[in-house]
Design a protein around this motif. Structure first.
Motif, PDB file in Angstrom:
ATOM      1  N   GLY A 167      72.954   6.630  28.388  1.00 19.32           N
ATOM      2  CA  GLY A 167      73.887   6.504  27.283  1.00 19.32           C
ATOM      3  C   GLY A 167      73.288   6.824  25.921  1.00 19.32           C
ATOM      4  O   GLY A 167      73.869   6.474  24.899  1.00 19.32           O
ATOM      5  N   LEU A 168      72.131   7.468  25.890  1.00 16.21           N
ATOM      6  CA  LEU A 168      71.485   7.825  24.628  1.00 16.21           C
ATOM      7  C   LEU A 168      71.671   9.313  24.358  1.00 16.21           C
ATOM      8  O   LEU A 168      71.691  10.126  25.277  1.00 16.21           O
ATOM      9  CB  LEU A 168      69.989   7.503  24.678  1.00 16.21           C
ATOM     10  CG  LEU A 168      69.612   6.045  24.887  1.00 16.21           C
ATOM     11  CD1 LEU A 168      68.112   5.906  25.079  1.00 16.21           C
ATOM     12  CD2 LEU A 168      70.063   5.200  23.714  1.00 16.21           C
ATOM     13  N   THR A 169      71.752   9.652  23.093  1.00 13.76           N
ATOM     14  CA  THR A 169      71.853  11.057  22.724  1.00 13.76           C
ATOM     15  C   THR A 169      70.455  11.672  22.668  1.00 13.76           C
ATOM     16  O   THR A 169      69.440  10.964  22.648  1.00 13.76           O
ATOM     17  CB  THR A 169      72.527  11.209  21.354  1.00 13.76           C
ATOM     18  OG1 THR A 169      71.693  10.617  20.367  1.00 13.76           O
ATOM     19  CG2 THR A 169      73.907  10.564  21.337  1.00 13.76           C
ATOM     20  N   GLU A 170      70.432  12.983  22.599  1.00 11.14           N
ATOM     21  CA  GLU A 170      69.155  13.681  22.509  1.00 11.14           C
ATOM     22  C   GLU A 170      68.415  13.311  21.221  1.00 11.14           C
ATOM     23  O   GLU A 170      67.194  13.168  21.209  1.00 11.14           O
ATOM     24  CB  GLU A 170      69.398  15.190  22.552  1.00 11.14           C
ATOM     25  CG  GLU A 170      68.124  16.001  22.501  1.00 11.14           C
ATOM     26  CD  GLU A 170      68.384  17.495  22.519  1.00 11.14           C
ATOM     27  OE1 GLU A 170      67.409  18.235  22.338  1.00 11.14           O
ATOM     28  OE2 GLU A 170      69.537  17.911  22.697  1.00 11.14           O
ATOM     29  N   GLU A 171      69.167  13.110  20.154  1.00 13.55           N
ATOM     30  CA  GLU A 171      68.567  12.733  18.875  1.00 13.55           C
ATOM     31  C   GLU A 171      67.900  11.360  18.955  1.00 13.55           C
ATOM     32  O   GLU A 171      66.806  11.156  18.428  1.00 13.55           O
ATOM     33  CB  GLU A 171      69.635  12.724  17.785  1.00 13.55           C
ATOM     34  CG  GLU A 171      69.093  12.381  16.412  1.00 13.55           C
ATOM     35  CD  GLU A 171      70.176  12.335  15.357  1.00 13.55           C
ATOM     36  OE1 GLU A 171      69.826  12.019  14.212  1.00 13.55           O
ATOM     37  OE2 GLU A 171      71.346  12.595  15.668  1.00 13.55           O
ATOM     38  N   GLN A 172      68.527  10.404  19.634  1.00 17.24           N
ATOM     39  CA  GLN A 172      67.963   9.071  19.762  1.00 17.24           C
ATOM     40  C   GLN A 172      66.695   9.088  20.615  1.00 17.24           C
ATOM     41  O   GLN A 172      65.716   8.408  20.295  1.00 17.24           O
ATOM     42  CB  GLN A 172      68.987   8.120  20.377  1.00 17.24           C
ATOM     43  CG  GLN A 172      70.146   7.798  19.457  1.00 17.24           C
ATOM     44  CD  GLN A 172      71.257   7.039  20.162  1.00 17.24           C
ATOM     45  OE1 GLN A 172      71.528   7.271  21.340  1.00 17.24           O
ATOM     46  NE2 GLN A 172      71.889   6.131  19.423  1.00 17.24           N
ATOM     47  N   ILE A 173      66.710   9.866  21.677  1.00 18.90           N
ATOM     48  CA  ILE A 173      65.519   9.977  22.536  1.00 18.90           C
ATOM     49  C   ILE A 173      64.370  10.622  21.769  1.00 18.90           C
ATOM     50  O   ILE A 173      63.222  10.192  21.849  1.00 18.90           O
ATOM     51  CB  ILE A 173      65.855  10.758  23.816  1.00 18.90           C
ATOM     52  CG1 ILE A 173      66.848   9.963  24.662  1.00 18.90           C
ATOM     53  CG2 ILE A 173      64.592  11.053  24.616  1.00 18.90           C
ATOM     54  CD1 ILE A 173      67.409  10.727  25.834  1.00 18.90           C
ATOM     55  N   SER A 174      64.699  11.661  20.999  1.00 23.93           N
ATOM     56  CA  SER A 174      63.683  12.348  20.200  1.00 23.93           C
ATOM     57  C   SER A 174      63.088  11.411  19.153  1.00 23.93           C
ATOM     58  O   SER A 174      61.868  11.396  18.940  1.00 23.93           O
ATOM     59  CB  SER A 174      64.302  13.565  19.529  1.00 23.93           C
ATOM     60  OG  SER A 174      63.386  14.172  18.662  1.00 23.93           O
ATOM     61  N   GLU A 175      63.928  10.643  18.478  1.00 26.79           N
ATOM     62  CA  GLU A 175      63.455   9.692  17.461  1.00 26.79           C
ATOM     63  C   GLU A 175      62.545   8.634  18.084  1.00 26.79           C
ATOM     64  O   GLU A 175      61.521   8.264  17.515  1.00 26.79           O
ATOM     65  CB  GLU A 175      64.649   9.030  16.769  1.00 26.79           C
ATOM     66  CG  GLU A 175      64.273   8.084  15.658  1.00 26.79           C
ATOM     67  CD  GLU A 175      63.682   8.778  14.452  1.00 26.79           C
ATOM     68  OE1 GLU A 175      62.907   8.128  13.731  1.00 26.79           O
ATOM     69  OE2 GLU A 175      63.982   9.963  14.241  1.00 26.79           O
ATOM     70  N   PHE A 176      62.905   8.144  19.261  1.00 27.59           N
ATOM     71  CA  PHE A 176      62.074   7.169  19.966  1.00 27.59           C
ATOM     72  C   PHE A 176      60.709   7.764  20.296  1.00 27.59           C
ATOM     73  O   PHE A 176      59.666   7.129  20.082  1.00 27.59           O
ATOM     74  CB  PHE A 176      62.767   6.708  21.254  1.00 27.59           C
ATOM     75  CG  PHE A 176      61.982   5.700  22.027  1.00 27.59           C
ATOM     76  CD1 PHE A 176      61.969   4.366  21.653  1.00 27.59           C
ATOM     77  CD2 PHE A 176      61.227   6.089  23.129  1.00 27.59           C
ATOM     78  CE1 PHE A 176      61.227   3.434  22.362  1.00 27.59           C
ATOM     79  CE2 PHE A 176      60.486   5.168  23.841  1.00 27.59           C
ATOM     80  CZ  PHE A 176      60.492   3.840  23.458  1.00 27.59           C
ATOM     81  N   GLY A 177      60.695   8.990  20.811  1.00 27.66           N
ATOM     82  CA  GLY A 177      59.430   9.635  21.149  1.00 27.66           C
ATOM     83  C   GLY A 177      58.561   9.901  19.933  1.00 27.66           C
ATOM     84  O   GLY A 177      57.339   9.772  19.984  1.00 27.66           O
ATOM     85  N   MET A 178      59.206  10.271  18.827  1.00 27.65           N
ATOM     86  CA  MET A 178      58.444  10.569  17.617  1.00 27.65           C
ATOM     87  C   MET A 178      57.885   9.312  16.954  1.00 27.65           C
ATOM     88  O   MET A 178      56.922   9.391  16.199  1.00 27.65           O
ATOM     89  CB  MET A 178      59.315  11.325  16.609  1.00 27.65           C
ATOM     90  CG  MET A 178      59.596  12.761  17.002  1.00 27.65           C
ATOM     91  SD  MET A 178      58.107  13.764  17.096  1.00 27.65           S
ATOM     92  CE  MET A 178      57.665  13.865  15.384  1.00 27.65           C
ATOM     93  N   THR A 179      58.469   8.158  17.191  1.00 25.73           N
ATOM     94  CA  THR A 179      57.936   6.940  16.586  1.00 25.73           C
ATOM     95  C   THR A 179      56.999   6.216  17.540  1.00 25.73           C
ATOM     96  O   THR A 179      55.808   6.079  17.263  1.00 25.73           O
ATOM     97  CB  THR A 179      59.066   6.000  16.149  1.00 25.73           C
ATOM     98  OG1 THR A 179      59.922   5.756  17.256  1.00 25.73           O
ATOM     99  CG2 THR A 179      59.865   6.592  15.016  1.00 25.73           C
ATOM    100  N   PHE A 180      57.510   5.777  18.665  1.00 23.39           N
ATOM    101  CA  PHE A 180      56.702   4.976  19.581  1.00 23.39           C
ATOM    102  C   PHE A 180      55.746   5.816  20.424  1.00 23.39           C
ATOM    103  O   PHE A 180      54.609   5.402  20.660  1.00 23.39           O
ATOM    104  CB  PHE A 180      57.600   4.134  20.483  1.00 23.39           C
ATOM    105  CG  PHE A 180      58.385   3.105  19.726  1.00 23.39           C
ATOM    106  CD1 PHE A 180      57.766   1.987  19.212  1.00 23.39           C
ATOM    107  CD2 PHE A 180      59.737   3.272  19.505  1.00 23.39           C
ATOM    108  CE1 PHE A 180      58.470   1.039  18.496  1.00 23.39           C
ATOM    109  CE2 PHE A 180      60.461   2.330  18.798  1.00 23.39           C
ATOM    110  CZ  PHE A 180      59.825   1.222  18.288  1.00 23.39           C
TER     111      PHE A 180
END
Length: 69
Positions: free
Chosen positions: A3-16
């Motif tokens: 249920g996550l968008t590509e933008e949310q997954i990308s933001e998670f990867g770029m931070t954590f």
């Protein structure tokens, strides 16, 4: 995905993801200093020089958050 968008997954990867990678890199620098028996000054220099790129990435992230880019 979950249920996550590509933008949310990308933001998670770029931070954590990159944050975890930076911590691992700091561990590697400490290991290099320990095996080389660099002493206090040598260890400080190793951490400063080898971690300088990480400081730039952290500064960029802070500027993006503060300026709203």
């Amino acid at each position: 995905m979950f249920g996550l968008t590509e933008e949310q997954i990308s933001e998670f990867g770029m931070t954590f993801g990159i944050g975890a990678f930076m911590l691992f890199m700091l561990f590697i620098v400490g290991e290099i200093a320990w095996k080389a028996k660099a002493g206090k000054t040598g260890t400080l220099i190793l951490f400063f020089v080898l971690s300088f790129g990480m400081l730039g990435f952290i500064a960029k992230t802070i500027m993006e958050k503060v300026w709203g880019l």
